[in-house]
Design a protein around this motif. Structure first.
Motif, mmCIF file in Angstrom:
data_model
loop_
_atom_site.group_PDB
_atom_site.id
_atom_site.type_symbol
_atom_site.label_atom_id
_atom_site.label_comp_id
_atom_site.label_asym_id
_atom_site.label_seq_id
_atom_site.Cartn_x
_atom_site.Cartn_y
_atom_site.Cartn_z
ATOM 1 N N ILE A 1 -15.685 6.198 9.854
ATOM 2 C CA ILE A 1 -14.350 6.775 9.721
ATOM 3 C C ILE A 1 -13.434 5.848 8.918
ATOM 4 O O ILE A 1 -12.639 6.295 8.110
ATOM 5 N N PHE A 2 -13.578 4.552 9.132
ATOM 6 C CA PHE A 2 -12.908 3.520 8.338
ATOM 7 C C PHE A 2 -13.414 2.169 8.808
ATOM 8 O O PHE A 2 -13.965 2.040 9.905
ATOM 9 N N ASN A 3 -13.243 1.179 7.958
ATOM 10 C CA ASN A 3 -13.571 -0.193 8.334
ATOM 11 C C ASN A 3 -12.453 -0.740 9.221
ATOM 12 O O ASN A 3 -11.290 -0.705 8.847
ATOM 13 N N LYS A 4 -12.825 -1.229 10.401
ATOM 14 C CA LYS A 4 -11.817 -1.696 11.366
ATOM 15 C C LYS A 4 -10.928 -2.787 10.787
ATOM 16 O O LYS A 4 -9.710 -2.801 10.986
ATOM 17 N N GLU A 5 -11.542 -3.730 10.058
ATOM 18 C CA GLU A 5 -10.775 -4.846 9.503
ATOM 19 C C GLU A 5 -9.735 -4.360 8.497
ATOM 20 O O GLU A 5 -8.596 -4.848 8.472
ATOM 21 N N LEU B 1 0.873 -1.179 0.000
ATOM 22 C CA LEU B 1 0.000 0.000 0.000
ATOM 23 C C LEU B 1 0.903 1.219 0.000
ATOM 24 O O LEU B 1 1.720 1.416 0.907
ATOM 25 N N HIS B 2 0.764 2.050 -1.033
ATOM 26 C CA HIS B 2 1.587 3.268 -1.158
ATOM 27 C C HIS B 2 0.664 4.399 -1.614
ATOM 28 O O HIS B 2 0.527 4.671 -2.798
ATOM 29 N N PRO B 3 0.016 5.064 -0.654
ATOM 30 C CA PRO B 3 -0.982 6.088 -0.998
ATOM 31 C C PRO B 3 -0.433 7.517 -0.954
ATOM 32 O O PRO B 3 0.691 7.755 -0.516
ATOM 33 N N ILE B 4 -1.265 8.453 -1.411
ATOM 34 C CA ILE B 4 -0.909 9.871 -1.377
ATOM 35 C C ILE B 4 -2.179 10.693 -1.137
ATOM 36 O O ILE B 4 -3.280 10.255 -1.433
ATOM 37 N N GLY B 5 -1.982 11.870 -0.581
ATOM 38 C CA GLY B 5 -3.097 12.780 -0.340
ATOM 39 C C GLY B 5 -2.553 14.182 -0.139
ATOM 40 O O GLY B 5 -1.364 14.443 -0.331
ATOM 41 N N TYR B 6 -3.432 15.088 0.297
ATOM 42 C CA TYR B 6 -3.052 16.502 0.370
ATOM 43 C C TYR B 6 -3.536 17.134 1.667
ATOM 44 O O TYR B 6 -4.715 17.078 2.001
ATOM 45 N N ASP B 7 -2.587 17.718 2.380
ATOM 46 C CA ASP B 7 -2.828 18.412 3.642
ATOM 47 C C ASP B 7 -3.268 19.834 3.281
ATOM 48 O O ASP B 7 -2.488 20.782 3.353
ATOM 49 N N ALA B 8 -4.531 19.973 2.891
ATOM 50 C CA ALA B 8 -4.956 21.121 2.088
ATOM 51 C C ALA B 8 -5.511 22.308 2.861
ATOM 52 O O ALA B 8 -5.695 23.387 2.288
ATOM 53 N N LEU B 9 -5.826 22.140 4.143
ATOM 54 C CA LEU B 9 -6.332 23.266 4.924
ATOM 55 C C LEU B 9 -5.168 24.075 5.498
ATOM 56 O O LEU B 9 -4.049 23.585 5.564
ATOM 57 N N GLY B 10 -5.452 25.294 5.925
ATOM 58 C CA GLY B 10 -4.391 26.077 6.556
ATOM 59 C C GLY B 10 -4.318 27.500 6.073
ATOM 60 O O GLY B 10 -4.987 27.903 5.107
ATOM 61 N N VAL C 1 -6.729 8.625 -2.895
ATOM 62 C CA VAL C 1 -6.328 10.006 -2.611
ATOM 63 C C VAL C 1 -7.277 10.656 -1.606
ATOM 64 O O VAL C 1 -8.501 10.514 -1.692
ATOM 65 N N ILE C 2 -6.691 11.380 -0.630
ATOM 66 C CA ILE C 2 -7.518 12.152 0.305
ATOM 67 C C ILE C 2 -7.154 13.632 0.210
ATOM 68 O O ILE C 2 -6.035 13.991 -0.128
ATOM 69 N N ASN C 3 -8.127 14.463 0.509
ATOM 70 C CA ASN C 3 -7.983 15.910 0.516
ATOM 71 C C ASN C 3 -8.591 16.389 1.830
ATOM 72 O O ASN C 3 -9.798 16.285 2.039
ATOM 73 N N THR C 4 -7.770 16.889 2.726
ATOM 74 C CA THR C 4 -8.274 17.237 4.067
ATOM 75 C C THR C 4 -9.254 18.408 4.037
ATOM 76 O O THR C 4 -9.959 18.656 5.016
ATOM 77 N N CYS D 1 -6.471 3.670 4.440
ATOM 78 C CA CYS D 1 -6.808 2.237 4.423
ATOM 79 C C CYS D 1 -8.228 1.988 3.920
ATOM 80 O O CYS D 1 -8.552 0.884 3.505
ATOM 81 N N ASP D 2 -9.053 3.030 3.985
ATOM 82 C CA ASP D 2 -10.459 2.889 3.560
ATOM 83 C C ASP D 2 -10.985 4.280 3.215
ATOM 84 O O ASP D 2 -11.964 4.758 3.796
ATOM 85 N N SER D 3 -10.321 4.929 2.261
ATOM 86 C CA SER D 3 -10.528 6.371 2.044
ATOM 87 C C SER D 3 -11.877 6.739 1.437
ATOM 88 O O SER D 3 -12.289 7.903 1.509
ATOM 89 N N ASN D 4 -12.564 5.788 0.847
ATOM 90 C CA ASN D 4 -13.832 6.118 0.183
ATOM 91 C C ASN D 4 -15.066 5.745 1.007
ATOM 92 O O ASN D 4 -16.185 5.775 0.510
#
Length: 817
Positions: free
Chosen positions: A508-512, A77-86, A127-130, A500-503
């Motif tokens: 919040i996420f699936n525990k498994e 698993l090699h994901p990416i996202g963006y720390d977009a608030l601020g 991909v996640i976007n905060t 781990c469960d971005s969609n």
């Protein structure tokens, strides 16, 4: 004009990036048959200026490791996202008169396109976007869970206030005592703030270090930040009231000649006499920051409050000063000062002409306090004891008199999470006159940021009355939303879990899923995050464990801090200095794989390096040489010498990548492909293995050549070569490299001197691994000439005609004088 040998790198890159995407080879799915491996680089803030060279360095380090693990057969698993608030996006909105959401979305799109050109193994489906409410909904949900558990509270705290902007300013924006936005002078005010009780986790945060494979420096920084210390809390009497003061030096109690209370202390006004009021107010206006770093760095100043404290052991009256160097919420926010035995107190006492009383034997000079160990003097019944013994004895005595107690203290303070700005996660609380502070119902999450706000002066959220005014969920009366937003470190404190469960829109996420992928097996990022993000993410993970969501307490067992890339003169790169390197321009000129290989070959990734145009041209020659070698290769049988080198490379490179010692791997790869170029023939299988070893570093060209070998699968997901120990058991005649080089150099000298020119001195240039095999004395004796030997990578080598370029394994570069 660069040496490109007519190779169209861009065409090759686009071809394979498209094929990887079409076949979805980097998309991660749960598969119990494969061992999982989670690789992560710290996600970026997507600035409008886009990708800089430090970003590229960070992502390539992680990508090489992810590719290595894929080829080893792991489920990666090699994901990416963006720390977009601020704040930067909010500042851009004010400056460019566009909405932060519009600015952020455009920046993310640009950033993503640039990242894709690096040939990274990201799973783009995760991909996640905060800044997306589908993400920060769960920031709010965690906050409410903490609120339920009593980990959220409100209290007054000192803040940096800009009167012109009419808002709180962060420490980073208030450097030098001026507002970064408008240049106005900062004022220090006390205001109500929301806090998270991270101090409840202080001991666990320290204990958890034992489980972590982190750089020692990072752990040391965290330990210092948390700052656990054992000491004595002593009661001093001031104006008839008890003031408990924490100290680790009760042995110096007889030497206290003044006290210092924090200038930001909530009870400071109780200590200020009418006579001293103007002096104190004048002093307070001079304060420039509430940053602890600034308190440490700035000149130590203070003002007499007009009050006196009674020393509980001597009954002496000592003056109480307000100072700019005492932290308001560490201990009681007041310290006892012993100028004879503390340098900071010594300098303060000298400055304000306060009495200095020595209580430990030792030499005090006009400039220095005595801060070493010794026997007590001027300390009544405790004279003669060593100061270490006296710590226990004086504390015991005070405890019997009910004047003190042994305590454990922490430098770590609760996390102030409220920010008076727009572009952040809205705090999910309401203020009702009847019910007080009321949490938003979970069913009403997310509390979405309103688009209609006015930017400029004050907190933009207070400009939308329709958004602010709501009904209280308890009494149905009128209520107002909390207008503060959460610190953006909240967004980054759990993002690795969401990958781990971005969609997932239901929870919040699936525990498994999370318990399958987590914890992160390798986390790559800058050392500057040691004491903020890397503490907060551990705190959040421990909390989510405590409420039963996850099975682990530490999110990142292995951390790697990459170094910094500076310009060719060792200066930090910045656009304002005009010395920054644009990675996309470099990749356009030299190719992505050349850029990747160069960045890993200059230094160990944790050290960083100075950018060098000469260095990248050397990497380009190496990449070109691989193509040239391929065109000239004759496929047949491997020589035993080559098989030994190949298997040595397989073993070494496997170990080196696992240790993230990529520079050594690039040296091994250069040697391997130099040897290939000098083979009369080589098997397709062995050349394929050699390409596999290069693949994590140069994924595009190796895919291209792998295909040219006739393979239908991707080299990126082929099997990593296995080390064959049996190769080394085949007996081969050991050739003494000294004898070989003596013969070679003597032949060259004979040819050279046939032209009537005599050779006085020989300069020999060899590949790095051969240096240890050569004996200079033996060479001089065998050749009969003066001689110097250099590694081709020796920056101080004497090489007027660049002969070191000709050196390959088994054949040196030679220069005659």
């Amino acid at each position: 004009m660069q040496e490109t040998s007519g190779i169209n790198f861009q065409k090759i890159e686009e071809k394979w990036q498209k094929k990887w995407q079409e076949k979805k080879i980097f998309e991660a799915n749960i598969d119990d048959k494969k061992k999982k491996f989670y690789v992560l680089e710290m996600f970026p803030y997507p600035s409008g200026s886009g990708l800089h060279v430090g970003h590229a360095f960070n992502y390539i380090i992680g990508d090489i490791f992810a590719r290595f693990k894929l080829m080893q057969g792991f489920n990666v698993l090699h994901p990416i996202g963006y720390d977009a608030l601020g704040l930067p996006a909010e500042n851009a909105a004010i400056k460019d008169k566009i909405h932060p959401e519009e600015y952020t979305n455009a920046s993310i799109k640009n950033f993503m396109n640039q990242q894709k050109k690096l040939g990274l193994t990201y799973d783009w489906t995760r991909v996640i976007n905060t800044a997306n409410s589908e993400y920060y909904k769960w920031d709010q949900w965690i906050f409410l869970k903490m609120f339920e558990k009593g980990l959220v509270y409100e209290k007054e705290a000192p803040i940096n206030w800009c009167p012109e902007c009419d808002t709180i300013i962060s420490n980073e924006q208030a450097q030098g005592g001026e507002c970064e936005r408008c240049g106005s002078k900062i004022e220090i005010r006390n205001m109500k703030q929301w806090f998270l009780k991270i101090t409840d986790y202080a001991d666990r945060l320290l204990e958890g270090h034992k489980k972590l494979n982190w750089p020692e420096r990072t752990i040391a920084m965290q330990k210092n930040w948390i700052g656990k210390s054992y000491g004595t809390e002593i009661d001093f009497e001031i104006n008839g009231k008890k003031w408990p003061v924490f100290t680790t030096r009760p042995d110096t109690l007889f030497g206290v000649t003044f006290m210092v209370v924090s200038a930001n202390h909530s009870k400071l006004n109780e200590l200020i006499s009418e006579k001293q009021k103007k002096d104190v107010e004048k002093f307070l206006k001079k304060l420039k920051s509430v940053s602890e770093k600034d308190l440490t760095d700035m000149e130590k100043e203070g003002v007499f409050t007009g009050s006196y404290a009674i020393n509980p052991i001597t009954k002496d009256k000592v003056p109480v000063y307000a100072g700019n160097f005492v932290v308001a919420d560490y201990g009681s926010g007041m310290v006892m000062a012993v100028p004879a035995h503390d340098q900071r107190d010594f300098e303060f006492a000298k400055k304000y002409k306060i009495k200095i009383k020595q209580v430990i034997e030792g030499k005090i000079t006009k400039e220095r306090a005595y801060t070493e160990s010794g026997k007590l003097i001027n300390s009544g019944n405790f004279n003669g004891f060593s100061n270490e013994e006296a710590k226990t004895k004086i504390t015991d005595y005070l405890i019997t008199k009910n004047l003190a107690r042994r305590v454990t203290n922490f430098k770590l303070r609760d996390w102030s999470v409220a920010r008076q700005r727009y572009w952040g996660t809205p705090i999910p609380l309401l203020h009702c006159k009847k019910c007080g502070v009321v949490p938003v119902d979970e069913k009403d999450l997310p509390v979405v940021l309103p688009k209609k706000v006015k930017f400029g002066k004050g907190n933009p959220l207070t400009t939308n009355e329709e958004w602010l005014n709501v009904k209280c969920p308890r009494c149905r009366g009128n209520a107002r939303r909390e207008a503060n937003t959460l610190d953006t470190f909240v967004n980054s404190s759990w993002y690795f879990l969401r990958y781990c469960d971005s969609n997932n829109k239901k929870e919040i996420f699936n525990k498994e899923d999370v318990n399958f992928w987590m914890p992160v097996d390798l986390y790559v990022g800058g050392a500057e995050h040691a004491c903020m993000h890397l503490i907060y993410c551990r705190f959040y993970t421990m909390f989510l464990h405590d409420i039963g969501l996850i099975k682990f307490e530490e999110p990142v067992p292995r951390l790697f801090n990459q170094g910094m890339i500076n310009d060719e003169y060792g200066e930090k790169m910045s656009k304002s200095k005009g010395n920054s390197v644009e990675p996309l321009k470099v990749m356009e000129e030299y190719g992505v794989d050349t850029t990747r290989f160069f960045m890993m070959s200059e230094a160990s990734p944790d050290k960083g390096f100075n950018w060098s145009d000469k260095g990248i041209q050397g990497s380009l020659r190496f990449v070109n040489k691989i193509f040239d070698t391929f065109e000239k290769l004759k496929f047949g049988k491997d020589s035993q010498d080559f098989l030994i080198k190949l298997n040595s490379a397989i073993k070494n490179i496997s170990i080196q990548i696992e240790a993230l010692d990529y520079r050594k791997s690039t040296i091994e790869l250069r040697q391997l492909f130099d040897l290939i170029a000098n083979q009369k023939e080589i098997s397709k299988e062995s050349f394929g293995k050699s390409l596999k070893l290069l693949s994590p570093f140069c994924p595009h060209i190796t895919e291209e050549l792998w295909e040219k070998l006739g393979h239908k699968n991707f080299i990126s997901v082929s099997e990593w070569p296995k080390f064959d120990e049996a190769v080394f058991k085949v007996k081969t005649k050991e050739v003494d490299l000294n004898e070989k080089y003596i013969k070679y150099i003597k032949e060259l000298i004979e040819k050279f001197e046939l032209n009537g020119t005599s050779v006085k001195k020989v300069f020999v240039y060899v590949v790095p691994f051969e240096i240890e095999k050569l004996n200079k004395s033996k060479l001089i004796k065998g050749i009969g000439k003066e001689l110097d030997i250099f590694s081709v990578r020796d920056e101080k080598k004497y090489d007027p005609e660049n002969k070191s370029k000709k050196a390959i394994p088994g054949i040196p570069g030679i220069y005659f004088e």
